[in-house]
Design a protein around this motif. Sequence first.
Motif, mmCIF file in Angstrom:
data_model
loop_
_atom_site.group_PDB
_atom_site.id
_atom_site.type_symbol
_atom_site.label_atom_id
_atom_site.label_comp_id
_atom_site.label_asym_id
_atom_site.label_seq_id
_atom_site.Cartn_x
_atom_site.Cartn_y
_atom_site.Cartn_z
ATOM 1 N N GLU A 41 -31.058 70.042 -30.582
ATOM 2 C CA GLU A 41 -29.685 69.802 -31.013
ATOM 3 C C GLU A 41 -28.859 69.199 -29.892
ATOM 4 O OE1 GLU A 41 -25.759 72.392 -32.276
ATOM 5 O OE2 GLU A 41 -27.714 73.081 -33.008
ATOM 6 N N ALA A 42 -29.096 69.652 -28.680
ATOM 7 C CA ALA A 42 -28.336 69.129 -27.540
ATOM 8 C C ALA A 42 -28.620 67.647 -27.338
ATOM 9 C CB ALA A 42 -28.667 69.919 -26.283
ATOM 10 N N ARG A 43 -29.890 67.242 -27.486
ATOM 11 C CA ARG A 43 -30.226 65.821 -27.321
ATOM 12 C C ARG A 43 -29.587 64.987 -28.433
ATOM 13 N NH1 ARG A 43 -35.581 66.066 -26.691
ATOM 14 N NH2 ARG A 43 -36.026 65.939 -28.911
ATOM 15 N N ASP A 44 -29.646 65.481 -29.677
ATOM 16 C CA ASP A 44 -29.004 64.770 -30.784
ATOM 17 C C ASP A 44 -27.498 64.675 -30.564
ATOM 18 O OD1 ASP A 44 -31.509 64.636 -31.900
ATOM 19 O OD2 ASP A 44 -31.183 66.302 -33.305
ATOM 20 N N GLY A 45 -26.911 65.771 -30.078
ATOM 21 C CA GLY A 45 -25.484 65.767 -29.809
ATOM 22 C C GLY A 45 -25.107 64.803 -28.708
ATOM 23 N N GLN A 46 -25.983 64.685 -27.705
ATOM 24 C CA GLN A 46 -25.725 63.759 -26.611
ATOM 25 C C GLN A 46 -25.719 62.313 -27.117
ATOM 26 O OE1 GLN A 46 -25.339 65.415 -23.613
ATOM 27 N NE2 GLN A 46 -24.489 63.538 -22.746
ATOM 28 N N THR A 47 -26.603 62.030 -28.071
ATOM 29 C CA THR A 47 -26.635 60.693 -28.664
ATOM 30 C C THR A 47 -25.336 60.390 -29.397
ATOM 31 O OG1 THR A 47 -29.040 60.820 -28.917
ATOM 32 C CG2 THR A 47 -27.888 59.192 -30.258
ATOM 33 N N VAL A 48 -24.871 61.366 -30.201
ATOM 34 C CA VAL A 48 -23.614 61.189 -30.934
ATOM 35 C C VAL A 48 -22.454 61.043 -29.959
ATOM 36 C CG1 VAL A 48 -21.996 62.295 -32.535
ATOM 37 C CG2 VAL A 48 -24.460 62.408 -32.964
ATOM 38 N N LEU A 49 -22.478 61.861 -28.909
ATOM 39 C CA LEU A 49 -21.412 61.811 -27.901
ATOM 40 C C LEU A 49 -21.327 60.418 -27.283
ATOM 41 C CD1 LEU A 49 -19.433 63.930 -26.602
ATOM 42 C CD2 LEU A 49 -21.078 64.084 -24.729
ATOM 43 N N GLY A 50 -22.483 59.836 -26.978
ATOM 44 C CA GLY A 50 -22.508 58.522 -26.358
ATOM 45 C C GLY A 50 -22.045 57.405 -27.270
ATOM 46 N N GLU A 51 -22.105 57.642 -28.591
ATOM 47 C CA GLU A 51 -21.665 56.622 -29.542
ATOM 48 C C GLU A 51 -20.151 56.550 -29.662
ATOM 49 O OE1 GLU A 51 -23.600 57.753 -33.116
ATOM 50 O OE2 GLU A 51 -25.586 57.005 -32.506
ATOM 51 N N HIS A 52 -19.450 57.632 -29.313
ATOM 52 C CA HIS A 52 -18.002 57.677 -29.525
ATOM 53 C C HIS A 52 -17.199 57.929 -28.254
ATOM 54 C CE1 HIS A 52 -18.758 57.768 -33.866
ATOM 55 N NE2 HIS A 52 -19.674 58.701 -33.628
ATOM 56 N N PHE A 53 -17.846 58.402 -27.204
ATOM 57 C CA PHE A 53 -17.158 58.713 -25.950
ATOM 58 C C PHE A 53 -17.961 58.130 -24.797
ATOM 59 C CE2 PHE A 53 -16.020 62.120 -28.883
ATOM 60 C CZ PHE A 53 -14.653 62.264 -28.700
ATOM 61 N N PRO A 54 -17.372 58.071 -23.603
ATOM 62 C CA PRO A 54 -18.193 57.733 -22.432
ATOM 63 C C PRO A 54 -19.382 58.682 -22.340
ATOM 64 C CG PRO A 54 -15.865 57.698 -21.850
ATOM 65 C CD PRO A 54 -15.950 58.252 -23.252
ATOM 66 N N GLY A 55 -20.551 58.123 -22.036
ATOM 67 C CA GLY A 55 -21.772 58.934 -22.076
ATOM 68 C C GLY A 55 -21.735 60.151 -21.185
ATOM 69 N N GLY A 56 -20.939 60.105 -20.129
ATOM 70 C CA GLY A 56 -20.889 61.216 -19.189
ATOM 71 C C GLY A 56 -19.851 62.265 -19.518
ATOM 72 N N SER A 57 -19.255 62.217 -20.711
ATOM 73 C CA SER A 57 -18.267 63.234 -21.090
ATOM 74 C C SER A 57 -18.885 64.619 -21.015
ATOM 75 C CB SER A 57 -17.759 62.978 -22.510
ATOM 76 O OG SER A 57 -17.029 61.785 -22.581
ATOM 77 N N GLY A 58 -18.195 65.516 -20.360
ATOM 78 C CA GLY A 58 -18.680 66.887 -20.228
ATOM 79 C C GLY A 58 -19.570 67.116 -19.033
ATOM 80 N N THR A 59 -20.057 66.033 -18.422
ATOM 81 C CA THR A 59 -20.917 66.163 -17.237
ATOM 82 C C THR A 59 -20.432 65.215 -16.145
ATOM 83 O OG1 THR A 59 -22.435 64.534 -18.188
ATOM 84 C CG2 THR A 59 -22.952 66.873 -18.549
ATOM 85 N N PRO A 60 -19.200 65.394 -15.675
ATOM 86 C CA PRO A 60 -18.651 64.462 -14.678
ATOM 87 C C PRO A 60 -19.322 64.607 -13.324
ATOM 88 C CG PRO A 60 -17.190 66.326 -14.923
ATOM 89 C CD PRO A 60 -18.261 66.493 -15.970
#
Length: 721
Positions: free
Chosen positions: A416-435
Amino acid sequence: MSTPSTPVARAENSRVPRWLRILVPVVLAIAWLVVFAAGGSSFAKVSAVASNAQAQFLPSSAEATTVQELQAEFRDGDLIPAVIVYERDGGLTDADRSFIADQIAALRDVPGVSTDDVSPMIPSEDGAAAEVFVPIDSTIKVSDTVDEVRAYLADHVSEGLAVYVTGPAGLSADIAGAFSGIDGLLLLVAFAAVFIILVVVYRSPLLPIIVLGTSLVALTGAVLVVVALATAGVVTLTGQTQGILFILVIGAATDYSLLYVARYREALRDHERRWSATWKALTTSWEPILASGATVIAGLLMLLFSDLNSNKGMGPVAAIGIGFALLAALTFLPAVLLFAGRVAFWPVRPRSGSAHPVLTGPGARGTWPRLGTVIARRPRAIWIGTTLVLLVAAVGMLQLKADGVSQSEFVLGHSEARDGQTVLGEHFPGGSGTPAVVLGPEGSLAAMADVILAQDGVASLTAIAHESPSGTVPVTRDSVSDLRVAPTVVDGRVMLQATLDAPGDSAEAEATVRELRAQLATVDGEVLVGGVTAVALDTNDAAIHDRNLIIPLVLLVITLILMLLLRAVLAPLLLILSVVVSFAAALGVSALVFNGIFGFPGADPSVPMFGFVFLVALGIDYNIFLMTRVREESLKHGTREGVLRGLASTGGVITSAGLVLAATFAALGVLPILFLVQISFIVAFGVLVDTFIVRSLLVPALGYDLGRKVWWPSALARGAR
């Protein structure tokens, strides 16, 4: 016919009183049963003391480690961020935003969630998604908190609104879930595979149970000690170390047991009394078993020179496991077989006085004597031909991609985390949450901001500011000299957070962090860069350092042990070269399989190192089993005849041992962890190559071709044959 009245048997029986011959095995068996009873509960504690947090693997000297320690002073607690991502095709509605706000309020009540640090909903620019940062207390089990958050979200859904829990906490929970089968499924598969092989090998219902019982008591003792040391903080225990410990103990204890059982069966033909047979089996098997175990232990202890704590911790943990495998095979197994005697081999019992199999010559029968005859005819062609085949297979190493993989690829199958990371990268900067976290002098704030904002791959920058309602203040080129809220200063340092364009665990993000470190080195004062990406970067660098250091150390220490065991220089060097070529072939084939069949994204830099340590240390075992017997036979019959007799007498037991070890390592593949699946294939395939090519063809043919010169410079090299 040999009888118990032979001088050897009479001498053995007269030296050891009857009461002692009974007391010693009884005490040994009871002692191991006590260990088994005491250690049984430790299996439930292994997962509790194991840690899979990547940051804990780094050495204290790593820059990311220093940043992690210092940034705790800027926060109220030791937190790890989870990122909840919401997405709806066509865009979020007002009802969605209200629904998400209610969920955020409810999540604050989940135990383990840092209530005051949960962020408000942050919508994406395209309006189709929103993210929420949920910091989680890492002093408790992160995966349990994430599971509770996911359970709540699963019970409270809005039709058409997709939701994922990702970020470092989500990835950590997925990894913990992948390791959840390590206590049950892994052991079940390993023991089942070994039992089937032993039944086929021995054609006996009782002997496989005795051998597996030896493995089980050894594993229980090892787990008991390892859990105690991990609880005391003496060793670092990870999920992958736990899995390898289980497999190593089962495989090694079974291998050592097979060698002892083979010697015991031989001794039962010469001795009617079980004590005499036991003593004979011990005196002829303890040296190769001890030497084999010592090579593995010595090789594993070289991991103590590693930089990575995870590698450093695996060394003593695995060495403890091998130590218990040795002890069990040389104490518990002989004690049990002493009581069982010939009954253990039922229905094919070895009878006292029965003839031993003919190993060479016209009367020899069976696969291994026939193979020896073939080797004797054309030894040079065989060892050169097999070496060339192995070298050709080794060319595949050039295709191995062992420069690291993103943490999201660590879990195979659903994540789920990997799928969520993909969705996150589609709508936000890919590094959101992991600065990327930057710590530097207060007086260099403007200079640091200029460097960071000018760096390609940086999406935005904030400074930690406790006076701000959100806890941070945005930093731009225009505002850096006049921020609306003053950044928090601790010991003269300020803390900046740079959100990257690429996902925090990607190669692109690592390249950005590496460049940031280089550019920030020009700023006045000490500037450090840490965060999730820096942890992964420093971990890869440390793993490469470990690989380049540990492999030569393992080669050196195992070569020295072989020289002491075989009382020679040339033979050990040839044996080491044979297993190195075997390892290269196994790694070459594995690289082709990983890329062309499994489609793996790559491999961790430590995969080749662990493959080398296990294959060289374990693969040399079979050469030790073979060459100690060859040396024993050479002293009586000459080297060339000794090679053929050694091959014929050990062929069956070593092949069985190789199949057992390959099966146990293959069992690691049932866990959906990329590292373990790759290690399981490399070692299982490599062990089969060692068993069926190196030990069966290459080493015997080379030894036969060289003759007595193989023992140079010992006295045996100056013999007549």
